[in-house]
Design an enzyme around this catalytic site. Structure first.
Site, PDB file in Angstrom:
ATOM      1  N   GLY A 100      42.156  35.664  40.105  1.00  0.00           N
ATOM      2  CA  GLY A 100      43.021  36.512  40.937  1.00  0.00           C
ATOM      3  C   GLY A 100      42.245  37.468  41.826  1.00  0.00           C
ATOM      4  O   GLY A 100      41.349  37.051  42.570  1.00  0.00           O
TER       5      GLY A 100
ATOM      6  N   ARG B 192      34.470  27.590  49.951  1.00  0.00           N
ATOM      7  CA  ARG B 192      34.547  26.491  48.990  1.00  0.00           C
ATOM      8  C   ARG B 192      33.633  25.324  49.380  1.00  0.00           C
ATOM      9  O   ARG B 192      33.129  24.631  48.509  1.00  0.00           O
ATOM     10  CB  ARG B 192      35.993  26.021  48.839  1.00  0.00           C
ATOM     11  CG  ARG B 192      36.789  27.027  48.031  1.00  0.00           C
ATOM     12  CD  ARG B 192      38.237  26.659  47.878  1.00  0.00           C
ATOM     13  NE  ARG B 192      38.833  27.495  46.854  1.00  0.00           N
ATOM     14  CZ  ARG B 192      40.143  27.663  46.695  1.00  0.00           C
ATOM     15  NH1 ARG B 192      40.991  27.045  47.474  1.00  0.00           N
ATOM     16  NH2 ARG B 192      40.600  28.437  45.738  1.00  0.00           N
TER      17      ARG B 192
ATOM     18  N   LYS C 247      50.359  43.307  35.666  1.00  0.00           N
ATOM     19  CA  LYS C 247      51.401  43.132  34.642  1.00  0.00           C
ATOM     20  C   LYS C 247      50.898  42.507  33.356  1.00  0.00           C
ATOM     21  O   LYS C 247      50.080  41.584  33.385  1.00  0.00           O
ATOM     22  CB  LYS C 247      52.499  42.238  35.201  1.00  0.00           C
ATOM     23  CG  LYS C 247      53.305  42.912  36.289  1.00  0.00           C
ATOM     24  CD  LYS C 247      54.411  42.007  36.732  1.00  0.00           C
ATOM     25  CE  LYS C 247      55.404  42.752  37.614  1.00  0.00           C
ATOM     26  NZ  LYS C 247      56.471  41.869  38.048  1.00  0.00           N
TER      27      LYS C 247
ATOM     28  N   GLY D 177      43.313  30.060  38.778  1.00  0.00           N
ATOM     29  CA  GLY D 177      44.105  29.544  37.658  1.00  0.00           C
ATOM     30  C   GLY D 177      43.262  28.926  36.548  1.00  0.00           C
ATOM     31  O   GLY D 177      43.517  29.159  35.362  1.00  0.00           O
TER      32      GLY D 177
HETATM   33  P1  AMP Z   1      46.569  40.891  38.961  1.00  0.00           P
HETATM   34  O1  AMP Z   1      46.827  39.902  40.063  1.00  0.00           O
HETATM   35  O2  AMP Z   1      47.508  40.805  37.812  1.00  0.00           O
HETATM   36  O3  AMP Z   1      45.111  40.906  38.539  1.00  0.00           O
HETATM   37  O4  AMP Z   1      46.907  42.315  39.576  1.00  0.00           O
HETATM   38  C1  AMP Z   1      46.182  42.871  40.619  1.00  0.00           C
HETATM   39  C2  AMP Z   1      46.995  43.951  41.263  1.00  0.00           C
HETATM   40  O5  AMP Z   1      47.284  44.950  40.314  1.00  0.00           O
HETATM   41  C3  AMP Z   1      46.287  44.630  42.389  1.00  0.00           C
HETATM   42  O6  AMP Z   1      46.983  44.368  43.574  1.00  0.00           O
HETATM   43  C4  AMP Z   1      46.363  46.113  42.036  1.00  0.00           C
HETATM   44  O7  AMP Z   1      46.714  46.924  43.131  1.00  0.00           O
HETATM   45  C5  AMP Z   1      47.476  46.164  41.018  1.00  0.00           C
HETATM   46  N1  AMP Z   1      47.334  47.312  40.134  1.00  0.00           N
HETATM   47  C6  AMP Z   1      46.301  47.639  39.353  1.00  0.00           C
HETATM   48  N2  AMP Z   1      46.528  48.791  38.707  1.00  0.00           N
HETATM   49  C7  AMP Z   1      47.751  49.240  39.099  1.00  0.00           C
HETATM   50  C8  AMP Z   1      48.541  50.375  38.782  1.00  0.00           C
HETATM   51  N3  AMP Z   1      48.110  51.301  37.919  1.00  0.00           N
HETATM   52  N4  AMP Z   1      49.747  50.478  39.363  1.00  0.00           N
HETATM   53  C9  AMP Z   1      50.174  49.534  40.217  1.00  0.00           C
HETATM   54  N5  AMP Z   1      49.478  48.445  40.568  1.00  0.00           N
HETATM   55  C10 AMP Z   1      48.277  48.294  40.015  1.00  0.00           C
END
Ligand code: AMP
Length: 403
Positions: A358, A38, A201, A381
């Site tokens: 993220g 940063r 999610k 964020g």
């Molecule tokens: P996010 O922070 O919402 O972008 O989620 C990222 C996380 O989603 C990472 O740690 C990935 O390991 C997880 N992820 C991606 N695809 C899958 C999947 N099919 N099943 C479980 N976890 C997943």
């Protein structure tokens, strides 16, 4: 470029006290900075101001001291790394933001070519409440305000928003690069635009998906969140990560996409593992044959081809979230292959590629293409709120500030 914000080119800086909002919320362990990325991002803005004869006076928050002076969260911990990376002497200006005398004394005695770092802005409760009294006192320390902290721009705080209304203001070089990239990604992009949204999610990305379907020509939904959509379409996703309670939300998003003529691109096959761990045995299944005891942890080869073909038809890609559990090989394959494909088209001048939020930065770094994208935002964020189409107060204030 249609964005209407000023830059440091618009001001005469010689002899001016220039308050620069930067992001110095660095990871620290045992009193040592463990990642100075940063600082590197804002170093050239600080150097340019100092080289033009201005005195950069840095404003930043650090941790969550909850409006009270807390020695454990003093920004003095970054002084050494800051001085080394910027290549100039850094004078630390202590203050609890109620008594500004010690800070003023440091500013007044700072020699030309040096840099002043003010204490953690969050030591005063008025920072987070955007308190007019604190804003006035903060603004009194400088002549010009430069915001170089896009990552804090989603918060309407005294040092990110209020002060921009109290002083002549402009974007620093890092903020300028970020805003120009975002403008090229979604603000005023070369069409067609494809968005790729992955990650764990749906629940954390509903606003983002709802905004994107009205803004882009195609939306790839991948990662764990794709399972929720596949389930909503009537398939059995076995033990996969899936938010069954969001079935109606997924259907609504798909309806909204159809109304907006946005093509939704979902996986057509999935790589299934039976354990959530690296190098566990895996097998690819079509959607109607997913093993009931397994978990879809990555998109399959046919899905990867489909996504690559869709990217070939686009001139701009905006990306957030991995397409699979990329930390656990071989479930990094879709993320890596699609990232490399987008990077290659970017290198050839066929695609503008903007990514962030993220785990996306880590995923692109893992694929070895972080530097090949047009722009990769580390803002987290703020980047997500921008993808959600929300106005960012710190950016709005720069756009509408008086001369
Ligand atoms: P996010 O922070 O919402 O972008 O989620 C990222 C996380 O989603 C990472 O740690 C990935 O390991 C997880 N992820 C991606 N695809 C899958 C999947 N099919 N099943 C479980 N976890 C997943």
């Amino acid at each position: 470029m249609t964005a209407t914000f000023k830059t440091i080119d618009d001001y005469e800086l010689d002899g001016k006290r220039v308050l620069v909002r930067v992001d110095l919320n660095l990871p620290v362990k045992d009193g040592k900075v463990t990642d100075a990325t940063r600082i590197e991002r804002v170093a050239h803005t600080i150097q340019e101001i100092a080289n033009k004869g201005g005195l950069p006076i840095l404003l930043a928050h650090f941790g969550r001291p909850k409006g009270k002076a807390d020695p454990d969260m003093s920004l003095s911990v970054v002084v050494e790394d800051l001085a080394r990376i910027v290549g100039k002497p850094v004078h630390f200006a202590p203050t609890d933001w109620t008594d500004l005398k010690p800070a003023k004394a440091v500013i007044e005695s700072a020699e030309p070519g040096s840099v002043v770092l003010l204490e953690n802005t969050r030591f005063h409760p008025g920072e987070e409440t955007n308190d007019p009294d604190l804003i006035a006192r903060m603004a009194g320390l400088g002549d010009i305000y430069v915001n170089d902290a896009f990552s804090a721009a989603h918060r309407a705080h005294a040092s990110t928003e209020g002060i921009a209304r109290a002083l002549p203001c402009c974007a620093g070089r890092a903020m300028q690069a970020e805003l120009e990239a975002l403008e090229a990604g979604l603000g005023n992009p070369t069409k067609p635009v494809i968005a790729i949204v992955g990650g764990a999610k749906v629940s954390t990305k509903i606003d983002l998906l709802e905004n994107l379907v009205t803004r882009v020509e195609a939306l790839v939904i991948g990662g764990g969140m794709a399972n929720t959509f596949i389930y909503a379409l009537g398939y059995d996703v076995g033990k996969s990560l899936c938010e069954r309670d969001l079935k109606e939300t997924a259907l609504r998003i798909m309806d909204k996409a159809e109304d907006a003529r946005c093509a939704i691109i979902l996986p057509i096959d999935g790589v299934v593992g039976w354990h959530f761990e690296a190098n566990t045995p895996s097998r690819t299944y079509g959607l109607d044959a997913i093993d009931k005891d397994g978990m879809v942890l990555d998109a399959g080869a046919q899905s990867i081809e489909k996504i690559k073909t869709a990217i070939n038809e686009a001139r701009t890609v905006v990306w957030n979230g991995p397409l699979g559990a990329f930390e656990l090989p071989p479930f990094d394959t879709a993320t890596v292959e699609v990232a490399r494909h987008a990077a290659e088209r970017t290198r050839k001048g066929q695609l503008v590629s903007v990514a962030g939020g993220g785990d996306t930065v880590a995923a692109l770094a893992h694929a070895g293409v972080k530097d090949d994208f047009t722009y990769v935002s580390t803002a987290g964020g703020a980047f997500l709120e921008w993808m959600e189409g929300k106005p960012l107060p710190g950016v709005q204030a720069l756009m509408t500030a008086p001369d």
